[in-house]
Design a protein around this motif. Structure first.
Motif, PDB file in Angstrom:
ATOM      1  N   ARG A   1     -26.331  27.747  -9.476  1.00  0.00           N
ATOM      2  CA  ARG A   1     -24.993  27.230  -9.314  1.00  0.00           C
ATOM      3  C   ARG A   1     -24.740  26.195  -8.030  1.00  0.00           C
ATOM      4  N   ALA A   2     -25.583  26.428  -7.264  1.00  0.00           N
ATOM      5  CA  ALA A   2     -25.444  25.721  -5.706  1.00  0.00           C
ATOM      6  C   ALA A   2     -25.876  24.257  -6.232  1.00  0.00           C
ATOM      7  N   ILE A   3     -26.901  24.117  -6.880  1.00  0.00           N
ATOM      8  CA  ILE A   3     -27.209  22.693  -7.489  1.00  0.00           C
ATOM      9  C   ILE A   3     -26.302  22.116  -8.464  1.00  0.00           C
ATOM     10  N   ILE A   4     -25.620  22.796  -9.449  1.00  0.00           N
ATOM     11  CA  ILE A   4     -24.703  22.103 -10.355  1.00  0.00           C
ATOM     12  C   ILE A   4     -23.541  21.858  -9.404  1.00  0.00           C
ATOM     13  N   GLU A   5     -23.013  22.726  -8.729  1.00  0.00           N
ATOM     14  CA  GLU A   5     -21.683  22.547  -7.810  1.00  0.00           C
ATOM     15  C   GLU A   5     -21.849  22.212  -6.546  1.00  0.00           C
ATOM     16  N   GLN A   6     -22.938  21.574  -6.332  1.00  0.00           N
ATOM     17  CA  GLN A   6     -23.250  20.987  -4.907  1.00  0.00           C
ATOM     18  C   GLN A   6     -22.543  21.631  -3.728  1.00  0.00           C
ATOM     19  N   ILE A   7     -22.634  22.903  -3.728  1.00  0.00           N
ATOM     20  CA  ILE A   7     -22.136  23.882  -2.401  1.00  0.00           C
ATOM     21  C   ILE A   7     -23.255  24.309  -1.941  1.00  0.00           C
ATOM     22  N   TRP A   8     -23.566  23.918  -0.593  1.00  0.00           N
ATOM     23  CA  TRP A   8     -24.570  24.783   0.024  1.00  0.00           C
ATOM     24  C   TRP A   8     -24.398  25.401   1.179  1.00  0.00           C
ATOM     25  N   ASP A   9     -23.073  25.910   1.442  1.00  0.00           N
ATOM     26  CA  ASP A   9     -22.854  26.794   2.581  1.00  0.00           C
ATOM     27  C   ASP A   9     -21.544  27.837   1.952  1.00  0.00           C
TER      28      ASP A   9
END
Ligand code: UDP
Ligand code: MG
Length: 315
Positions: free
Chosen positions: A256-264
């Motif tokens: 999900r983090a990769i797809i949505e580009q959310i890292w925090d």
């Protein structure tokens, strides 16, 4: 042929005279039909605080077939039964309660059943639990369901300790000299051909039961721990489950983090706390379970005697 009748007694001054009379009736009836049959009555006084000891001594003074073992303190019924079986010299050996809840009138039929040669044990089982608190019966039934699901040996619901056994069976039972004795399990574990005789619940003639709800509850736990290591596996299975779930959760977040580009990710404090509490609880529970088993290893490793005798009749 000698038949030994073992009676564990703990504060039974009220019931003993009634029981003794009933036993004498059995002896009389039996020796009339078969003069070959002799009896010995073994009374094990499990550290009673009432007049039990002097009543037993009085029986012994007037009746040569009365033998006794007195314990130095209360060691429990399991120890009393063990002591009685050690002392018994009979070819057939029976154990029965002092309070008449194990009807002595069943003994002649039990002897006949063993004589037939088809069985090694005749054991009594009560088919009703009348006169017992409802909640206790409910827990008892749950206990038998649970322990039978976990154990390899079948422990019969309603089985009492009341039974007549051949010498071989008693020798087998005595060879299991563990300190934390759970007789219902031991009887089932040694095997042999068992005949069940069923009877309705009988209330005790005098005095009161020594079993409180909590004592029974501890007894149930003891029985499970003594006869199966299945609970230990709960921790293993739970461990596998949570490790797997954690792994899937990790993958999910990573993707999900990769797809949505959310890292925090900082949200999710309550869910985190729930997980920690839940897992912490599980870990403590597993530790406690292991502790139950280790505690028992500790006690067994001390190898203390099962009981201490203060006085004994001479043979
Ligand atoms: N008993 C014993 N030691 C104990 C408790 C009980 O020897 O610490 C004996 C008691 O005298 C009786 C039998 O075990 O002969 C069964 O006890 P109880 O009637 O209290 O148990 P219940 O029939 O209620 O299961
Ligand atoms: Mg009783």
């Amino acid at each position: 042929m000698l038949i030994s009748l073992i009676v564990p007694c703990y504060n039974e001054e009220g019931s003993l005279p009634i029981l003794y009379e009933a036993l004498c009736d059995v002896r009389k009836a039996e020796s009339e039909t078969d003069p070959d049959k002799c009896f010995e009555f073994i009374f094990v006084n499990d550290g009673s605080r009432d007049k039990t000891a002097s009543i037993i001594k009085e029986f012994a003074a007037n009746d040569k077939s009365v033998k006794y073992v007195f314990f130095s303190r209360n060691f429990g019924k399991e120890a009393a039964m063990y002591a009685g079986m050690q002392k018994a010299k009979g070819d057939y050996i029976a154990i029965l309660d002092a309070d008449m809840q194990d009807p002595p009138s069943l003994i002649p039929q039990m002897i006949k059943d063993l004589d037939s040669g088809e069985y090694d044990i005749v054991a009594a089982r009560r088919v009703t639990r009348e006169g017992e608190p409802k909640i206790r019966s409910w827990f008892a039934r749950r206990f038998y369901k649970l322990i039978n699901r976990m154990c390899d040996v079948e422990i019969a619901d309603g089985a009492r300790d009341f039974r007549l056994m051949k010498r071989e069976v008693v020798d087998a039972i005595l060879s299991l000299n563990e300190r934390q004795r759970f007789s219902k399990g031991i009887f089932a574990w040694v095997g042999f051909r068992t005949k069940w005789v069923e009877h309705v619940n009988v209330e005790r003639v005098a005095g009161e039961t020594k079993w409180s709800f909590w004592k029974l509850f501890r007894y149930a736990i003891d029985g499970i721990v003594a006869f199966t290591t299945a609970p230990l596996r709960i921790a293993t299975y739970a461990g596998f489950f949570f490790a797997f779930a954690g792994f899937v959760y990790m993958l999910y977040y990573f993707i999900r983090a990769i797809i949505e580009q959310i890292w925090d990710h900082v949200a999710g404090y309550p869910s985190l706390l729930c997980f920690i509490l839940f897992l912490g609880g599980l870990i403590l529970m597993a530790l406690g379970l292991i502790g139950e088993y280790i505690g028992r290893i500790y006690i067994e490793s001390k190898a203390r005697p099962i009981y201490i005798t203060s006085e004994e009749s001479k043979d």
